[in-house]
Scaffold this active site. Structure first.
Site, PDB file in Angstrom:
ATOM      1  N   THR A 262     -41.934 -70.730  -1.740  1.00  0.00           N
ATOM      2  CA  THR A 262     -43.342 -70.561  -1.383  1.00  0.00           C
ATOM      3  C   THR A 262     -43.587 -69.244  -0.641  1.00  0.00           C
ATOM      4  OG1 THR A 262     -43.029 -71.804   0.662  1.00  0.00           O
ATOM      5  CG2 THR A 262     -43.738 -73.052  -1.253  1.00  0.00           C
TER       6      THR A 262
ATOM      7  N   LYS B 159     -42.680 -78.330   3.496  1.00  0.00           N
ATOM      8  CA  LYS B 159     -43.596 -78.313   2.352  1.00  0.00           C
ATOM      9  C   LYS B 159     -43.171 -79.309   1.282  1.00  0.00           C
ATOM     10  CE  LYS B 159     -45.671 -73.946   3.323  1.00  0.00           C
ATOM     11  NZ  LYS B 159     -46.161 -72.645   2.852  1.00  0.00           N
TER      12      LYS B 159
ATOM     13  N   GLU C 202     -19.485 -47.843  -6.819  1.00  0.00           N
ATOM     14  CA  GLU C 202     -19.914 -46.705  -6.017  1.00  0.00           C
ATOM     15  C   GLU C 202     -18.865 -46.440  -4.945  1.00  0.00           C
ATOM     16  OE1 GLU C 202     -23.758 -48.440  -4.867  1.00  0.00           O
ATOM     17  OE2 GLU C 202     -23.015 -48.613  -2.831  1.00  0.00           O
TER      18      GLU C 202
ATOM     19  N   HIS D 177     -13.358 -44.119  11.346  1.00  0.00           N
ATOM     20  CA  HIS D 177     -11.946 -43.755  11.136  1.00  0.00           C
ATOM     21  C   HIS D 177     -11.113 -44.943  10.700  1.00  0.00           C
ATOM     22  CE1 HIS D 177     -11.659 -39.797  13.519  1.00  0.00           C
ATOM     23  NE2 HIS D 177     -12.644 -39.820  12.650  1.00  0.00           N
TER      24      HIS D 177
ATOM     25  N   GLU E 204     -31.737 -59.312   1.660  1.00  0.00           N
ATOM     26  CA  GLU E 204     -31.016 -58.158   2.196  1.00  0.00           C
ATOM     27  C   GLU E 204     -31.199 -58.083   3.696  1.00  0.00           C
ATOM     28  OE1 GLU E 204     -32.419 -54.209   1.153  1.00  0.00           O
ATOM     29  OE2 GLU E 204     -34.389 -54.977   0.645  1.00  0.00           O
TER      30      GLU E 204
END
Lengths: 294, 394, 394, 294
Positions: free
Chosen positions: A17, A43, A211, A250, A100
């Site tokens: 929702t 809900k 990547e 590092h 994310e």
């Protein structure tokens, strides 16, 4: 057949929702994904997506009432790790977490719980997966796909779309496209998806989109060298020209043991029999050159 | 987010770790005052102070950013020298002043994220005080690894195991407690990395002037998880703005990821992987990217406009390449943002726009109506942008 | 260790749980003052106060230990009545005074140890305010169970699941938060049980006098893990000495487990199971045990002597049965303790001693030299003790 | 054969240099138990028990250096849960924790970790186990045993000794005697030990020693009714005359509601085919009456 998702997918969307959840659920439904339930606490009893999908207060109830077997999570970052645990607790074995911006440390116990439960988490911070012509779960635009026999796995979002679009434009359809996500801690790594593709009779060629950073591509390459020798496979690595180490600390560099650079990844993949493209648009041609006739 | 040594030490101290005292000085006078305090401390076994530049880059020592001083006058002089330095392009605005340690032995200990096992991991070594990468190359057997249990953390026994494996000798209890403290620090502040190098056994003067040895965190490096900053409101104050381009600050305000580079082709892309790919292809087409700029998922018109301002703030930029593959991001929103931004921009720079994916058709229509130069593929977009940049430069 | 309602509520409050205000009164005057305060509170929807006896036994209500009062005078009277009560043998020394709640609905919620799964478990029900055992018998379907993950605790989703299953309706968020709070309380204080009955939706007057509903812990019962008292130094202050025999206090001082019973045969045994067995066999032999007394593992002479004093402090005791099966406990140590204790004891009571296991031979020699009556088997020891008690009584 | 321990036991004792640890280690060694290592942090390199046993700083090192496969823990309560985790982490699969007085909540994650590792914890607050003539681990006096074919399982300490002594005095030897401990949270319950005895060819009769409180005896009885019908078996339940609602020593002995009473346990055991004694001394006769000729 396909991996992770397919015609047998019965999806419950956590956060259906919400703004993003609803938008992408509509797109998934339009693509043909069987969304059997939504979950938003408080809900329960409502119906989402123009009344086509029942909403429950808990995933457990959604599973009990609808037989949902796959979860897709659009819950905001603060609640997303809990949403993954909820899906695990409800017995769901395939969980996509699109969210994310989840703090990294939050995911560590969660991926462990997923592992202990024998479930599979894709993401977080991933675009999801599409099995063209069957189902899509997540946010990958459905329009870029074409049914076929190439398995695609990528840790980027939009770069995946770019690669898939290039394949589709060249007439090379996909069995399943999987975006595993780019966060430091993710549930499913390249290697795991390659294993799934190996056992999928409909996947006859592979595209891996990686990547710079981490060692996941190198680990996948090492495994592929041993177990995927026969299958045509191509790869693309983003970040060849990226300036070194703006974020990598590092100590981070030693775990990967010199791995992590584009050069290291390209070398590992080539050694494992991947043909490595310099642009995503070159992937189809390289795949054909590798012997794929699909 | 990296934070400075003094801030990192404050976090460690708050979590109960043994850190020798220090003061932060912004002026030579402040450094003098701090030096007077430490030089007068009877526990100070060396009778000297150390003055260390607070900058977020490695190699401070080699750059002259770490020096000893044996008197208040000398401390003031040395601080003045260091505060005048610029190390790897960063001005030194603060120095840390503390008692110079009488080091008996140096160790290395850090806890960080191990992506492949998806666990936290300790790295330790009895060869501390040097770069751990160097130890890893020269003497990999001297490095000890210990994973943290994802559910239990580091039980006492695991901390002891780590301490015995590193070889803290009589200081094993302190070593184990420090390992637990580093993990506690990491969890308390959502750190990505907590690194102590050197973790050192130092000699101090005890109450009766007798020498006592203890294990302390002589240096500290902490990086914080950017994704968790929202739940640590205090962290924002630790951000070292000197270590950032002003553009970084602006980028953060709009949730953009921006890294300035040396080239002349500004790039605006959605997604980090695609942004890197765009840079790679610009370079392959013979150009040089002026920046990495990821506008993230679901970017709206205002964020696009802000991104455009950031690119144009760089006077080197001669052409702009916009590459958007819509997923969460909707192409028409980006197109509207570009049109709005162009309306406000102060200088005219050629722009090549490629928008595909979600709502790409609506975007194409908007761009066509606004007479933007567009491209169908990324390769084409890169080629056009490089050509435009050359034309502008010529 | 059980603690009183007011103390339990203080622990809950400290962990952030919603508990209506209360005062503890030791005198009617104090109760009056508290009543004035609550009667004057505009949020008090009922205009009354409740006065509750603070005693560590159930059934306070039926015993007249819980009453309402509508005025300060009435509160003082009621408090005086309750403070004069003795409930199930325990004097009421304190009362809790609080606003009488305007109860909309009562729930039950507790978290406790489930031995068979070896996890903590929540028990909840929409049928609160009555004994949960009663609900379990009459309407088992009205009870909801939810285990706590042994490593993760109660994740938010599990707290929500529990809240929805119990059926808090619009108060589900508060219900989930309270569940998490109860667990937090349990973990923070090493509790065995945290029980809220009733957990109630109450109606109060809001700022503008409009009624507002909220979910609150109206009653609270907490028992603390005795084994963890050492790490919670504050808990000792919560011990209700009124609920204990003075002998309990003495027993605790020597690490003895002592429970006074009604019979005349004092028992001293090492091990709880063997102590109960000894009682069973005394009873089977026709006698009545005067106590349960476990001197624990590895008991030394001084502890044995203390145990003997405790037994003899009970004037009913007519004979003593000592049954020691040495494992950690060494028989000779016990024998020495017995000899020492007999030397100091003020009244002569026949004693039958059986010591087997570790160092039993040395013990036998010591006892023989000191002319103790001994027995070879437990059955024999029980029979002899019963016979001695009868002889003494006769 | 025997269960849990035997001639193949290679024991590492955590806390071997402590007072209790050393005392009982000597007794175990005297009984013939193969103590291969001791562990006390900071005392690695020393030798315990008159120089016969090497001491290590960690259990992991003890396992690596000596092949220890069983752990016995005498560490004080504050450190005992960690000592169990250490044994688990070192790969030990059979762990005895003798320590008493461990806060209950401390053991919950520990027993879960033991379970996840596929290990077995006996205790805490248990006397250990003896396999007469082969090995003893823990604090049960060795002298009370006799080699034979009766399996004994008990949740009490000294009451176990009483029952075993009665068996031995009557000429009935034991295959293994196991004291599972009386704490609310224990690693191994009656049921688990009955399962082990079922699969042990040398165990031909069973003695179960229970007490009031909890439902472990009832659970074991239900299982035994189904799986141990043929084997002669007797039981004793302590606390028949205990007054209700009082705590008798360890929390194991609270009578709660209806379940957990002596009557409930005796009934469950009798229904499952156990003969239930009224005194431990009656056990041998009842076992013979049940058809055991050992």
């Amino acid at each position: 057949m396909s991996v992770l998702i397919g015609r047998e997918t019965r999806l419950v969307v956590s956060g259906i929702t919400g703004r993003e959840g609803e938008f992408h659920s509509r797109a998934m439904q339009a693509y043909g994904t069987n969304i059997v339930a939504g979950m938003t606490p408080g809900k329960g009893g409502l119906r989402a997506l123009d009344g086509t999908v029942p909403v429950f207060d808990t995933v457990a109830e959604a599973v009990r009432e609808t037989g949902a077997n796959t979860s897709c999570i659009f819950v905001p970052a603060a609640g997303a790790p809990d949403a993954v645990l909820e899906a695990v607790g409800a017995g769901i074995k395939t969980i996509f977490c699109i969210t994310e911006g989840i703090p990294v440390l939050d995911m560590i116990p969660v991926v462990e719980e997923v592992r202990l439960a024998g479930a599979r988490l894709i993401g977080p911070n991933c675009p999801g997966a599409t099995s063209p012509g069957r189902a899509k779960v997540g946010i990958i635009p459905g329009s870029i796909h074409r049914e076929g026999r190439v398995g695609v796995v990528s840790r980027s979002g939009t770069l995946t779309y770019e690669a898939v679009q290039a394949m589709t434009d060249a007439g090379l359809g996909q069995s399943t496209c999987v975006g595993i996500g780019g966060d430091p801690i993710i549930g499913t790594q390249f290697l795991d998806v390659l294993k799934l593709f190996k056992d999928d009779p409909e996947t006859e060629a592979l595209v891996l989109i990686g990547e710079i950073g981490g060692a996941a591509e190198e680990e996948a390459a090492a495994w592929a060298a041993e177990h995927l020798a026969a299958i045509p496979k191509v790869a693309f690595i983003a970040g060849r020209t990226a300036p070194e180490g703006k974020r990598m600390g590092h100590a981070g560099a030693i775990i990967s043991g010199g791995a992590g650079t584009a050069a290291s990844k390209v070398a590992a993949l080539e050694a494992a029999g991947f043909r490595v493209a310099e642009s995503p648009t070159e992937l189809p041609a390289l795949l054909r050159a590798a012997g794929f006739r699909g | 987010m990296k934070i400075q040594e003094a801030d990192a030490k404050a976090l460690l101290l708050a979590q109960g770790l043994p850190v020798p005292p220090w003061e932060v000085a912004r002026t030579p006078t402040q450094a003098r005052a701090a030096a007077v305090k430490f030089l007068g401390d009877p526990a100070n076994a060396t009778g000297k102070v150390v003055i260390k530049a607070q900058v977020l880059v490695g190699g401070r020592g080699k750059a002259g950013g770490v020096k000893l001083a044996g008197s208040a006058d000398e401390a003031e002089d040395v601080a003045a020298q260091i505060l005048a330095l610029e190390i790897k392009g960063l001005p030194v605005r603060r120095v840390l002043v503390g008692p110079a340690a009488d080091i008996v032995k140096e160790y290395y200990l850090s806890v960080l994220l191990d992506r492949s096992t998806r666990r936290l991991m300790f790295i330790g070594s009895a060869e501390g005080g040097v770069e751990i990468e160097q130890v890893a190359r020269d003497n990999p057997a001297a490095i000890v690894y210990e994973h943290v249990d994802p559910l239990l953390g580091l039980p006492d026994y695991a901390a002891r195991e780590l301490a015995f494996k590193i070889g803290f000798g009589p200081h094993w209890k302190a070593g184990a407690a420090i390992a637990k403290g580093l993990l506690k620090t990491m969890l308390a502040y959502d750190a990505d990395l907590v690194e102590i190098n050197p973790l050192a056994v130092i000699r101090e003067h005890g109450a009766q002037g007798t020498p006592v040895e203890r294990l302390v965190c002589l240096d500290a490096k902490v990086t914080l998880d950017d994704s968790a900053l929202a739940r640590h409101p205090g962290h924002e104050a630790l951000r070292d703005l000197d270590a950032e381009d002003p553009a970084d600050v602006e980028a953060r305000r709009y949730d953009l990821t921006f890294i300035k580079l040396e080239g002349d082709i500004g790039c605006m892309v959605n997604g980090a992987g695609l942004a890197m790919t765009t840079m790679d292809l610009v370079k392959r087409a013979g150009g040089e990217p002026a920046n990495f700029l990821d506008i993230g998922g679901g970017a709206k018109a205002d964020r696009v406009a802000a991104a455009m301002r950031l690119i144009l703030d760089d006077p080197n930029v001669k052409a702009i390449l916009v590459n958007i593959f819509g997923g969460i991001t909707r192409g028409d929103e980006v197109a509207r943002g570009l049109i709005e931004a162009r309306g406000q921009q102060e200088r005219e720079v050629p722009m090549v726009v490629r928008i595909v994916g979600t709502n790409a058709e609506e975007a194409a229509e908007l761009l066509r109506a606004a007479h933007f130069e567009t491209a169908a593929t990324l390769d084409e977009a890169a080629a056009k942008a490089v050509a435009s940049a050359r034309a502008t430069a010529a």
